[in-house]
Design a protein around this motif. Structure first.
Motif, short mmCIF file in Angstrom:
data_model
loop_
_atom_site.label_atom_id
_atom_site.label_comp_id
_atom_site.label_asym_id
_atom_site.label_seq_id
_atom_site.Cartn_x
_atom_site.Cartn_y
_atom_site.Cartn_z
N ASP A 175 -10.57 9.32 23.00
CA ASP A 175 -11.86 9.90 22.57
C ASP A 175 -11.78 11.19 21.86
OD1 ASP A 175 -14.40 10.10 22.14
OD2 ASP A 175 -15.10 10.66 24.03
N TYR A 176 -11.54 11.19 20.58
CA TYR A 176 -11.38 12.25 19.77
C TYR A 176 -12.22 12.14 18.69
CZ TYR A 176 -7.80 9.33 18.05
OH TYR A 176 -7.20 8.45 17.53
N PRO A 177 -12.68 13.23 17.84
CA PRO A 177 -13.42 12.92 16.64
C PRO A 177 -12.37 12.72 15.52
CG PRO A 177 -13.10 15.37 16.93
CD PRO A 177 -12.68 14.62 18.40
N GLU A 178 -12.92 11.74 14.72
CA GLU A 178 -12.29 11.25 13.57
C GLU A 178 -13.08 11.85 12.17
OE1 GLU A 178 -10.61 7.04 14.97
OE2 GLU A 178 -12.41 6.97 13.62
N GLU A 179 -12.44 12.60 11.58
CA GLU A 179 -13.27 13.60 10.88
C GLU A 179 -13.25 13.65 9.25
OE1 GLU A 179 -14.23 17.50 13.22
OE2 GLU A 179 -12.39 16.81 13.76
N GLN A 180 -14.35 13.66 8.49
CA GLN A 180 -14.19 13.63 6.95
C GLN A 180 -13.17 14.62 6.45
OE1 GLN A 180 -17.99 13.98 5.59
NE2 GLN A 180 -17.28 14.08 3.37
N TRP A 181 -13.31 15.73 7.04
CA TRP A 181 -12.48 16.94 6.33
C TRP A 181 -11.01 16.47 6.57
CZ3 TRP A 181 -8.60 19.21 8.64
CH2 TRP A 181 -8.51 19.09 10.22
N GLU A 182 -10.51 15.83 7.38
CA GLU A 182 -9.19 15.18 7.44
C GLU A 182 -8.69 14.27 6.19
OE1 GLU A 182 -8.05 15.03 11.80
OE2 GLU A 182 -9.71 14.28 11.78
N VAL A 183 -9.66 13.50 6.13
CA VAL A 183 -9.36 12.50 5.02
C VAL A 183 -9.41 13.22 3.46
CG1 VAL A 183 -10.32 10.34 3.65
CG2 VAL A 183 -10.74 10.63 6.03
N ASP A 184 -10.35 13.98 3.47
CA ASP A 184 -10.30 14.94 2.10
C ASP A 184 -9.29 15.87 1.91
OD1 ASP A 184 -12.82 13.61 1.40
OD2 ASP A 184 -14.08 15.17 2.33
N LEU A 185 -8.91 16.31 3.08
CA LEU A 185 -7.76 17.14 3.04
C LEU A 185 -6.36 16.35 2.52
CD1 LEU A 185 -6.34 19.93 3.95
CD2 LEU A 185 -5.52 18.71 6.07
N THR A 201 0.78 -1.36 0.07
CA THR A 201 0.15 -0.02 0.05
C THR A 201 0.86 1.35 0.09
OG1 THR A 201 0.02 0.22 2.43
CG2 THR A 201 -1.70 -1.32 1.48
N ALA A 202 0.16 2.34 -0.07
CA ALA A 202 1.09 3.59 0.14
C ALA A 202 0.02 4.32 1.37
CB ALA A 202 0.94 4.49 -1.08
N ILE A 203 0.78 4.86 2.11
CA ILE A 203 0.29 5.56 3.37
C ILE A 203 0.26 7.24 3.32
CG2 ILE A 203 -0.10 5.77 5.95
CD1 ILE A 203 0.78 3.12 6.01
N LEU A 204 -0.87 7.98 3.37
CA LEU A 204 -0.87 9.24 3.11
C LEU A 204 -0.71 9.96 4.79
CD1 LEU A 204 -3.61 10.00 0.25
CD2 LEU A 204 -1.15 8.98 0.17
N GLY A 205 -0.21 10.84 4.73
CA GLY A 205 -0.14 11.45 6.20
C GLY A 205 0.18 12.92 6.11
N THR A 206 -0.16 13.63 7.01
CA THR A 206 -1.18 13.59 8.09
C THR A 206 -1.47 14.76 8.76
OG1 THR A 206 -1.03 12.64 10.47
CG2 THR A 206 0.96 13.17 9.66
N THR A 207 -2.08 14.95 9.80
CA THR A 207 -2.72 16.13 10.18
C THR A 207 -2.23 16.34 11.57
OG1 THR A 207 -4.65 15.06 10.89
CG2 THR A 207 -4.71 16.57 8.99
N ASP A 208 -2.38 17.52 12.23
CA ASP A 208 -1.76 17.52 13.67
C ASP A 208 -2.64 18.37 14.34
OD1 ASP A 208 0.02 17.65 15.66
OD2 ASP A 208 1.75 18.27 14.40
N GLU A 209 -3.31 17.99 15.30
CA GLU A 209 -4.48 18.80 16.05
C GLU A 209 -4.53 18.19 17.50
OE1 GLU A 209 -8.21 20.46 15.35
OE2 GLU A 209 -8.19 19.02 13.97
N GLU A 210 -4.44 19.02 18.41
CA GLU A 210 -4.31 18.79 19.79
C GLU A 210 -5.68 18.37 20.07
OE1 GLU A 210 -1.94 21.60 21.73
OE2 GLU A 210 -2.48 20.77 23.68
N VAL A 211 -5.66 17.32 21.00
CA VAL A 211 -7.05 16.67 21.44
C VAL A 211 -6.83 16.55 22.88
CG1 VAL A 211 -7.37 15.31 19.46
CG2 VAL A 211 -6.26 14.28 21.32
N GLU A 212 -8.00 16.60 23.77
CA GLU A 212 -8.23 16.45 25.01
C GLU A 212 -7.80 15.00 25.76
OE1 GLU A 212 -9.98 18.61 27.68
OE2 GLU A 212 -9.05 20.23 26.48
N ASP A 213 -8.47 14.25 25.07
CA ASP A 213 -8.41 12.70 25.32
C ASP A 213 -7.86 11.84 24.37
OD1 ASP A 213 -9.09 10.20 26.43
OD2 ASP A 213 -11.18 10.57 26.93
N PRO A 214 -6.91 11.05 24.69
CA PRO A 214 -6.33 10.37 23.64
C PRO A 214 -7.27 9.07 23.37
CG PRO A 214 -5.03 9.96 25.70
CD PRO A 214 -6.02 11.09 25.94
#
Lengths: 428, 580
Positions: free
Chosen positions: B283-293, B268-281
């Protein structure tokens, strides 16, 4: 000049072949165009009509009670219960003594290769002796080289499912199979032609060698379940030969692809198409269409090695399948029907196409075309997309065939009705 | 009940496993506890980039130098875990010339081999690069399998006497006054080797010294003993493509930003990545915009990504840390260096050190430094051998080529298997029993699956990370059931069923982020196979439905054949043999 027929069916799965056959009964010229190998080869060959209600109630002992109560828009509601019965009669006549289940309205529960039971309305006769309502003690035989079916595990799982008989499993070596990656057709071939196999102290026929191994493993069970590899061309002979040698009933446990029972049904259907004089054009995709007068399709365009060739007919049946068969396709923002661009209702946000539980109520599972009672696709306003187009099978919306166990029943019923109506139009 | 050990390592990621191996090789008695599988936290959720150091050559030269040194070390000790693909820092017309020059100078200052390529030269290496790519810097980046590396470390630690306990969650730190002397763990109720103890029970493990190597979770562990570890968890998305669109690591040559790496990884090939601070490691949102970006931005470098098929997306949480008072706003600016927080020096509480920050490429070096610190604390003198002694699987890799053909496997299968197993290939694959392929997408045979089961027990997700089974295009569609079958008869039916359910749901979690086009079609096929053919969703054994079997069709009865008879195909009664 377009190739011209009375009825053109697009798609060569269960819905398409049945549509072509029922259209042909009216006497006109019928053509079936199919692109890839049909999904019948993935399927078990079972004809599930309705095993669970859309609310998940089941397994249903009688599918017909529940069919009457289905919501508006469900394919069975569209065609009506009588059409479902007519379609089953059509199927029974077509398959004759190769299928069982016609004697009753009740569903059968068939053991599956992972050791569950699933409700179905018609089953290949090679599956019949294994029905779970029959309280006969059962031995499940798996083979070391066929990792999909683990006889001992399936036996234990069926016990956990509460079947009313004793189950036991063994794992054997399949005589004559040397390579661990031999295809299922290789196993079937050995049995079909009873090929000579080396058993270490000389050669013997494959069936005798297999029976000898199973016979040693039997401990009073009165039936034996095998993975579905008991012959292809001579399936019935193979199975009965093994029954005779073992002195007990022998059946196949349906499994995943590639599936010989699915291929056997496909062979039967294509043989029937030939008998009925249906023109079958294989290996080419329908890629576009030309609109004619009014809301009619003038012809469709078939891609032949990059060249677009017109195929014309008076009536068309779209039986290209659902998401699996690519009759319904999608990109990151849309779900669509690729040939005629018929309306497919879907949520705008693709994160609303699914739910978080793998076996949850997935909206995508029922995406497809909305149709009127004649199975003609409708646009977003409820108007007909085309006057001379009908849709059948998994391309339809309004049902989750996987959850309901209604896939082949819907394909059969809507294929039967779409073909019948199209045929009636052209025979005037 | 309580057990005692010299050093107790909390966390089964690359840091924890590296420390466990290092200390065990130095002759200390080590126990490692992990709440899930090995790699369960951040290690198993990264892009698999083996850093040449080029990425840090401008912003953090100390890290860059460490990277290039460790790449050399890993080639010697972990050859079967890495693939030296090479890497490119690619400059588009709109990217700054000044930064390109700084990157080049930085690489040279850090002794990272770096060569400038024209756009045309770069495209000769990677034909799918955009036509308007201006220049590129070629560096020795690579790909690393974090699962394989981590498991090899743990495996070697065990060979040196360590106890590795997975599915054992720390529920309390044992503290008396100013001394931490152990933990209480709760063993998961899961079956098999998931636990060496009775499921659901707790165990106190006392130790001379505790190492908190729980990364993004270090703050939560610290809090159990009223210690503050201000780790700043930062999430990043990774999107997996169904094929390798590139065979070289592709980096965007600009200061920083989201979506700037493509790593070829196995099939495969892996695309990365984003960098966003979260409160709880956890439980955090996995968001569509991140994939699209990810797809939109990286398609600027490799345009075919726009139409390509993705098979899943997953998120990881970096354990970023900075010393109190630094006050960096943007998580991308926080250093990737690691910090060793000795709570005796910092908080006046002895017996424990926390490790935060760091990265996989330099995890061995990090483990060495931490192990030095611990040995110092315990007054134990032994030198570190981890840079010189190959990991299990990477011994005698030269001899492996000759051995490739001898396992009776079709050659593509043999090639994939031996790449994964390295020098353990012979030991694992040499079997006289039939050895069919269980996972076709990744060419994993029964022998390799059985080897993984022997290591990790009935947890199929642990088998997955060891073998890559169910990680290819079909995402377990065709092999989940086959893998469960392999658990029997060593494990009972209920265990096998639970393991299938767990793997199936785990695969779905990542697939959901790739549901359009080809992969939505694949998802429907998988759903249809498991629900229609197997009826896994309606299975009475799972739902607990009490089925009245008598109400169902039992076949067409025939009076002569008895109640269980079925009419044979010729219409006549069939002899049911054993009935009579």
């Amino acid at each position: 000049m377009a190739i011209t027929d009375d009825v053109l069916v697009i798609g060569g799965g269960l819905a398409g072949t049945v549509a072509a056959l029922s259209a042909a009964e009216h006497g006109g010229d019928v053509r079936l165009v199919t692109y890839k190998q049909s999904t019948l080869r993935h399927a078990t060959g079972l004809i599930d009509v309705l095993g669970y209600t859309p609310e998940g109630e089941g397994p249903l002992a009688d599918p017909f009670d529940a069919i009457d109560a289905l919501p508006t828009g469900h394919p069975y509601e569209r065609v009506g219960t009588d059409a479902v019965r007519d379609a089953l009669l059509f199927f029974d006549a077509l398959t004759g003594d190769t299928y069982g289940g016609a004697h009753t309205d009740s569903n059968a529960l068939v053991p599956t290769s992972n050791g569950t039971v699933k409700p179905t309305a018609r089953y290949p006769v090679g599956t019949a002796p294994g029905l779970a309502a029959d309280p006969a003690d059962t031995l499940f035989v798996g083979f070391e080289t066929l990792p999909e079916f683990d006889g001992p595990l399936a036996a234990k799982h069926l016990e956990a499912a509460g079947v009313p008989f004793e189950t036991r499993g063994v794992t054997l070596q399949f005589p004559g199979i040397k390579r661990a990656d031999a295809k299922v057709t290789r196993y079937a071939h050995l049995l079909d032609w009873d090929e000579a196999v080396d058993i270490g102290r000389g050669e013997t026929g494959a069936r005798a060698a297999l029976a000898a191994g199973v016979s040693d493993a039997l401990e009073g069970e009165t039936r034996v379940g095998f993975p579905p590899i008991l012959g292809d061309d001579n399936h019935d002979v193979v199975r009965r030969d093994l029954e005779e040698r073992l002195g007990v009933a022998v059946f196949e446990v349906p499994a995943g692809p590639p599936s010989l029972p699915g291929m056997r049904l496909e062979d039967q259907l294509y043989h029937a198409l030939e008998e009925a004089g249906v023109n079958v054009t294989t290996g080419v995709p329908v890629v576009d269409y030309q609109a004619g007068d009014g809301d009619r399709i003038e012809h469709v365009l078939v891609d032949r090695k990059g060249q677009q060739v017109p195929y014309a007919a008076s009536e068309y049946v779209l039986a290209t399948g659902g998401l699996v068969g690519k009759g319904v396709d999608s990109d990151r923002t849309h779900v669509f029907e690729p040939i005629f661009d018929c309306h497919v209702a879907h949520a705008e946000d693709r994160y609303e196409w699914f739910v978080d539980d793998a076996f949850g109520d997935h909206p995508f599972a029922s995406y497809g075309l909305e149709v009127d009672n004649e199975l003609r696709p409708q646009d977003a306003n409820g108007d007909l997309e085309f006057e001379n187009l009908r849709a059948a099978g998994a391309v339809l919306s309004g049902y989750d065939f996987a959850a309901e166990k209604s896939g082949s029943g819907v394909s059969l019923s809507t294929g039967y009705v779409a073909g019948d109506r199209a045929g009636a139009e052209v025979s005037g | 009940m309580a057990t005692d050990t010299e050093v107790l390592v909390l966390g089964g990621g690359s840091t924890g496993c590296g420390i466990a191996r290092d200390l065990a090789m130095r002759g200390l008695e080590v126990t490692l506890v992990e709440r899930g599988n090995l790699t369960h936290g951040t290690t198993g959720r990264m892009h698999g980039l083996l850093h040449s150091g080029g990425r840090y050559a401008v912003s953090d030269q100390a890290s860059a130098r460490e990277c290039i040194q460790e790449v050399d070390v890993l080639q010697d000790i972990a050859g079967h875990c890495i693939e030296m693909t090479g890497g490119l820092f690619v400059q588009r017309p709109e990217d700054s010339d000044e930064y390109f020059q700084k990157k080049l100078t930085g690489c040279r200052e850090c002794d990272i081999p770096a060569r400038v390529l024209s756009g045309a030269e770069a495209r000769r290496i990677e034909p799918y690069l955009a036509k308007d790519v201006k220049r590129a810097i070629q560096v020795p980046d690579g790909a690393v399998d974090p699962f394989r590396l981590c498991v090899a470390n743990a495996h070697d630690a065990e060979r040196h006497g360590a106890r590795i306990e997975t599915h054992a969650e720390v529920v309390d730190l044992l503290r008396e006054g100013d001394d931490i002397y152990g933990v209480t763990v709760r063993h998961d109720s899961g079956p098999g080797k998931r636990t060496h103890k009775t499921p659901g029970t707790t165990e106190d493990i006392t130790a001379d010294y505790v190492v908190n190597a729980t990364g993004a979770w270090a703050g939560q562990i610290g809090a159990m003993a009223d210690l503050e570890v201000a780790v700043r968890p930062s999430k990043g998305v990774m999107t997996i493509m169904n094929v390798r669109q590139v065979d070289t690591v592709i980096n965007r040559c600009r200061p920083k930003g989201d979506a700037d790496i493509i790593v070829p990884h196995e099939t495969t090939a892996i695309l990365g990545t984003t960098d966003e601070e979260v409160e709880d490691p956890d439980d955090y949102p996995e968001e569509q915009w991140e994939v699209d970006l990810m797809i939109a931005t990286l398609a600027e470098l490799v345009p075919i990504l726009k139409e390509a098929r993705t098979i899943r997306s997953f998120w990881g949480v970096r354990p970023l840390y900075e010393p109190p008072g630094t006050g960096t706003e943007d998580p991308t600016d926080i250093t990737r260096d690691f910090f060793l927080l000795d709570h005796a020096e910092r908080d006046g509480v002895g017996g424990m050190t926390s490790i935060v920050g760091g990265k996989l490429t330099t995890s061995r070096l990090m483990a060495e430094k931490i192990s030095d610190h611990i040995c110092d604390k315990l007054g134990h003198s032994a030198s570190c051998d981890t840079a010189d002694v190959p990991l299990p699987g990477s011994e005698n890799l030269e001899a492996l080529e000759d051995a490739m053909d001898e396992f009776g496997l079709r050659s593509p299968v043999a090639r994939r298997s031996t790449q994964r197993l390295g020098s353990r290939s012979r030991e694992v694959l040499q079997t006289t029993d039939p050895n069919p392929v269980i996972c076709n997408c990744e060419s994993v045979t029964r022998a390799e699956v059985q080897d993984a089961i022997a290591q990790s027990g009935s947890d199929l997700n642990a088998v997955r990370i060891r073998t890559r089974a169910s990680m290819g295009n079909c995402q377990g569609g065709f092999c989940c059931q086959l893998l469960a079958n392999e658990l029997h008869p060593e494990y009972d039916e209920e265990t096998a069923r639970a393991a299938y359910d767990e793997l199936f749901q785990e695969r779905w979690k990542g697939e959901r982020h790739a549901l359009w086009g080809e992969q939505l079609s694949q998802a429907m096929l998988k759903y249809a196979l498991h629900a229609t053919t197997y009826n896994a969703d309606g299975d009475p054994a799972r739902t607990g439905t009490d089925v009245n079997f008598e109400a169902f069709d039992g076949g067409q009865t025939d009076t002569e054949a008895g109640p269980s008879g079925v009419v044979a195909t010729d219409g006549g009664p069939r002899n049911r043999g054993g009935d009579q």
